[in-house]
Design a protein around this motif. Structure first.
Motif, short mmCIF file in Angstrom:
data_model
loop_
_atom_site.label_atom_id
_atom_site.label_comp_id
_atom_site.label_asym_id
_atom_site.label_seq_id
_atom_site.Cartn_x
_atom_site.Cartn_y
_atom_site.Cartn_z
N GLU A 8 0.83 -1.19 0.00
CA GLU A 8 0.00 0.00 0.00
C GLU A 8 0.87 1.24 0.00
N TRP A 27 -6.70 3.23 1.00
CA TRP A 27 -8.11 2.95 1.35
C TRP A 27 -9.05 3.42 0.25
N ASP A 35 -8.73 0.62 -2.32
CA ASP A 35 -9.50 -0.51 -1.82
C ASP A 35 -10.99 -0.33 -2.12
N TYR A 36 -11.48 0.90 -1.94
CA TYR A 36 -12.88 1.16 -2.24
C TYR A 36 -13.19 0.93 -3.72
N TYR A 39 -17.67 -2.28 3.96
CA TYR A 39 -16.38 -1.58 3.99
C TYR A 39 -16.58 -0.24 4.71
N LYS A 76 -15.04 2.48 5.02
CA LYS A 76 -14.64 3.77 4.46
C LYS A 76 -15.34 4.09 3.14
#
Ligand SMILES: [Zn+2]
Length: 133
Positions: free
Chosen positions: A12, A75, A78-79, A104, A106
């Protein structure tokens, strides 16, 4: 498990994972948030996504993520991955679709981030699009 998480966090930090790493990240996210139900056949970066952050092909389960997402926080990536994974389970953007993404934590934050990024990247005067894919 902790070791695996640490490794994912390293990736990441680099923020430009390879296509292989995108696929393993997507599989990890599907396991963690979607009960492993979404199984992508391939996940890769694509520079031809236009205004979309990502897209998927239901026929073969392939997912493409816009290179515009590179450099964004992990993040948010990831979304975007989860958004496309969720489309493998449910087409369209109805309540059922958003219900899937509630897993999830966020999602709302990431949507706000992308809305701002979209605004910043757009040419002034360009028509706004509510397409989110
Ligand atoms: Zn979508």
């Amino acid at each position: 498990m902790a070791k695996m998480l640490a490794r994912l966090e390293d990736k990441e930090r680099r923020r430009k994972p390879s296509d292989d790493e995108l696929l393993s990240r997507a599989e990890f996210l599907s396991d963690k948030y979607l009960g492993g139900r979404a199984v992508p056949s391939s996940v890769r970066w694509a520079s031809n996504q236009g205004r979309r952050w990502g897209s998927c092909t239901l026929l073969d389960g392939s997912i493409r993520i816009s290179t515009r997402v590179q450099g964004m926080p992990g993040w948010v990536l990831d979304y975007v991955l989860l958004h496309e994974l969720a489309h493998l389970l449910h087409a369209g953007h109805g309540p059922t679709f958003w219900k899937i993404l509630e897993a999830y934590p966020k999602t709302e934050r990431a949507r706000g981030f992308l809305e701002g990024a979209s605004y910043a990247q757009d040419d002034v005067g360009a028509p706004t699009s509510d397409e989110e894919d």
